[in-house]
Design an enzyme around this catalytic site. Sequence first.
Site, short mmCIF file in Angstrom:
data_model
loop_
_atom_site.label_atom_id
_atom_site.label_comp_id
_atom_site.label_asym_id
_atom_site.label_seq_id
_atom_site.Cartn_x
_atom_site.Cartn_y
_atom_site.Cartn_z
N ASN A 41 0.81 -1.22 0.00
CA ASN A 41 0.00 0.00 0.00
C ASN A 41 0.85 1.27 0.00
OD1 ASN A 41 -2.50 -1.42 0.20
ND2 ASN A 41 -2.05 -1.80 2.34
N CYS A 42 1.92 1.25 -0.74
CA CYS A 42 2.89 2.34 -0.77
C CYS A 42 2.84 3.03 -2.13
CB CYS A 42 4.29 1.74 -0.52
SG CYS A 42 5.66 2.88 -0.66
N GLY A 43 3.22 4.28 -2.17
CA GLY A 43 3.31 4.99 -3.43
C GLY A 43 4.35 4.38 -4.36
N THR A 88 4.74 1.01 -4.60
CA THR A 88 4.37 -0.40 -4.80
C THR A 88 4.51 -0.81 -6.27
OG1 THR A 88 2.93 -0.39 -2.88
CG2 THR A 88 2.50 -2.09 -4.48
#
Length: 157
Positions: A34-36, A38
């Site tokens: 759920n990371c920018g 990803t």
Amino acid sequence: MSIHQFNFKNIVGKEVSFKSFEGKVVLIVNTASNCGLTYHYKGLEDLYQEYKDAGLEIIGFPCNQFGKQEPGTSEEIQSFCDLNYGVTFPLSEKIEVNGSNAHPVYKYLKSELKGKLNDSIKWNFTKFLIDRDGTPYKRFSATVEPEDIKPYISELL
């Protein structure tokens, strides 16, 4: 000392020895779903497909220490990676990369290849490239795109 003295548990809980990667170039990455960043999964999978037959192994180490961006179970992480990015490279169980509970392989890697300010991992998708002998070779910050690592991989292969 080399990375080959360490073990980790894969995403389904099976113990894996880094000795099983002797003779291969290994890229170790702390990951999050759920990371920018990803989308790096796609670039990592592309690297893996391009170089795995030449001796590259990539291992993703899911970590929930940065913004709680990897909250899922092992099954949820594996499913996410399969469905969204077609990841075929190995994943570990969820680990910590910083602090007293940091996985031993990360303690070792950070002591060998320090970051710009100190040895802490700053964010998801920090990458460590390991040579065929198991020696840490180069550390890449989270913002380095997987395709930008190609020249270093080619140098080691």
